[in-house]
Design a protein around this motif. Structure first.
Motif, mmCIF file in Angstrom:
data_model
loop_
_atom_site.group_PDB
_atom_site.id
_atom_site.type_symbol
_atom_site.label_atom_id
_atom_site.label_comp_id
_atom_site.label_asym_id
_atom_site.label_seq_id
_atom_site.Cartn_x
_atom_site.Cartn_y
_atom_site.Cartn_z
ATOM 1 N N PHE A 60 20.590 25.853 56.561
ATOM 2 C CA PHE A 60 19.162 25.924 56.233
ATOM 3 C C PHE A 60 18.835 25.023 55.037
ATOM 4 O O PHE A 60 17.826 24.307 55.036
ATOM 5 C CB PHE A 60 18.753 27.365 55.923
ATOM 6 N N TRP A 105 11.634 22.582 62.655
ATOM 7 C CA TRP A 105 11.617 23.609 63.702
ATOM 8 C C TRP A 105 12.002 23.005 65.056
ATOM 9 O O TRP A 105 12.730 23.617 65.826
ATOM 10 C CB TRP A 105 10.238 24.259 63.771
ATOM 11 N N GLY A 137 14.440 31.034 67.248
ATOM 12 C CA GLY A 137 14.138 32.417 66.901
ATOM 13 C C GLY A 137 14.999 33.413 67.649
ATOM 14 O O GLY A 137 15.645 34.279 67.052
ATOM 15 N N LEU A 182 18.754 33.286 66.701
ATOM 16 C CA LEU A 182 19.103 34.067 65.515
ATOM 17 C C LEU A 182 19.266 35.546 65.855
ATOM 18 O O LEU A 182 20.206 36.209 65.392
ATOM 19 C CB LEU A 182 18.027 33.900 64.441
ATOM 20 N N PRO A 215 18.830 40.429 57.639
ATOM 21 C CA PRO A 215 17.714 39.520 57.334
ATOM 22 C C PRO A 215 17.623 38.343 58.295
ATOM 23 O O PRO A 215 16.520 37.840 58.564
ATOM 24 C CB PRO A 215 18.017 39.050 55.902
ATOM 25 N N LEU A 216 18.755 37.899 58.849
ATOM 26 C CA LEU A 216 18.731 36.792 59.802
ATOM 27 C C LEU A 216 18.152 37.235 61.147
ATOM 28 O O LEU A 216 17.423 36.486 61.807
ATOM 29 C CB LEU A 216 20.140 36.227 59.984
ATOM 30 N N SER A 257 14.440 37.506 60.511
ATOM 31 C CA SER A 257 13.865 36.160 60.472
ATOM 32 C C SER A 257 13.698 35.597 61.867
ATOM 33 O O SER A 257 12.689 34.948 62.180
ATOM 34 C CB SER A 257 14.761 35.236 59.644
ATOM 35 N N GLY A 258 14.693 35.848 62.728
ATOM 36 C CA GLY A 258 14.617 35.383 64.112
ATOM 37 C C GLY A 258 13.435 35.974 64.850
ATOM 38 O O GLY A 258 12.740 35.268 65.600
ATOM 39 N N VAL A 280 10.623 37.061 63.527
ATOM 40 C CA VAL A 280 9.398 36.463 62.978
ATOM 41 C C VAL A 280 9.191 35.051 63.538
ATOM 42 O O VAL A 280 8.086 34.684 63.950
ATOM 43 C CB VAL A 280 9.456 36.417 61.436
ATOM 44 N N ILE A 281 10.258 34.255 63.575
ATOM 45 C CA ILE A 281 10.162 32.885 64.090
ATOM 46 C C ILE A 281 9.786 32.887 65.568
ATOM 47 O O ILE A 281 8.952 32.084 66.010
ATOM 48 C CB ILE A 281 11.491 32.133 63.861
#
Length: 297
Positions: A117, A132, A217, A220, A253-254, A257-258, A260-261
């Protein structure tokens, strides 16, 4: 005591020796991961008319990110007390102790993820290639690389799980084990291979035309979701007073995050173009925008 049906694993971690030099299966897996990843990404760049010079620059960023991030991740999260002392801190990136080669004692995939990242952010600042758009394509080959690394762990007889009486348990003879354990490296390698196949199939099925962020997304979620589940049969990374292992805490958290993405991708919040700021241009003035070498006049 009767030992249940199991696989006796006593494979030499070194493929072959040339004098004092020995090439390990783990090292070969690392090299194959980058070689195949480079080949696949180059094909993708050419198919989408992005000059391959961008790929040549990217591979340097990713190689350093994986190596440094994975190593620091292991030392920080899994063996902090050992490495961050006056006696052992040099072993973080110098695999020798008292004149003897010790090898690197571990690499952490969560550290590699953070490293990638950071590398992509630095890469974007310099080359302005849509991060992205890039993550969607890079995720495909990272899953393949993860598979090779975990197979290397298996050949090293390391990162295995708790004892088991299942028929596919491995007795890791070279690590002094006499009872079968869960081959968690093989579990992860299988999960990563499936993720690679599904991601590549989706990319090819859509011919590269899909909502930016979709692959990354869900990748992840799938990869670190698999990692979270497999951690239940691992023994390393115990967190005092917690029902979860360190690897599970780092995965949460990953995974979030996935999700959300993936949601933002569904809402088409990311640019679909590899270069949102303008048309594709070569890194140097040796090439034109179409990828043909300029001729001197």
């Amino acid at each position: 005591m009767m030992i249940p049906l199991a696989i006796r694993w006593d494979v030499d971690p070194v493929m072959f020796h040339i004098g004092s030099f020995g090439l390990r299966w783990y090292s070969m897996g690392f090299l194959l991961a980058f070689a195949l990843g480079y080949y696949i990404m180059t094909r993708i760049f050419k198919a989408e008319k992005v000059h391959t010079e961008y790929m040549d620059a990217l591979i340097v960023y990713i190689f350093l990110a994986v190596l440094i991030g994975a190593r620091l991740g292991h030392c920080l999260f899994y063996d902090f007390d050992y490495f961050f002392t006056s006696e052992h801190w040099v072993e973080i990136f110098w695999p020798f102790h008292n004149g003897h080669f010790t090898g690197f004692t571990g690499l952490a995939s969560h550290g590699a993820a953070v490293g990638i990242f950071i590398a992509l952010w630095l890469y974007w600042r310099k080359y302005r290639l849509n991060p992205w758009w890039l993550c969607d394509r890079l995720a495909i080959v990272v899953a393949l690389g993860g598979m090779f690394i975990r197979i290397g762990n298996l050949f090293n007889s390391e990162i295995y799980g708790t004892e088991t009486d299942l028929p596919w348990g491995f007795i890791f003879v070279r690590d002094g084990q006499t009872v079968p354990h869960h081959p968690t490296g093989l579990y992860e390698a299988t999960a990563y291979l499936i993720i690679f196949i599904v991601s590549l199939w989706y990319y090819c099925h859509k011919k590269g035309q899909f909502k930016t962020g979709t692959i990354f997304g869900w990748w992840l979620v799938a990869l670190f979701g698999a990692r979270f589940l497999i951690e239940f049969v691992k023994t390393n990374g115990v967190v005092e007073g917690s029902p979860l292992l360190m690897g599970q805490w780092l995965s949460l958290p990953l995974i979030a995050s996935g999700l959300v993405i993936a949601w933002l991708a569904h809402k088409e919040k990311f640019s679909q173009k590899p270069f949102p700021q303008g048309e594709v241009k070569a890194i140097t003035d040796k090439w034109d925008a179409s990828g043909k070498k300029k001729t001197k006049k």
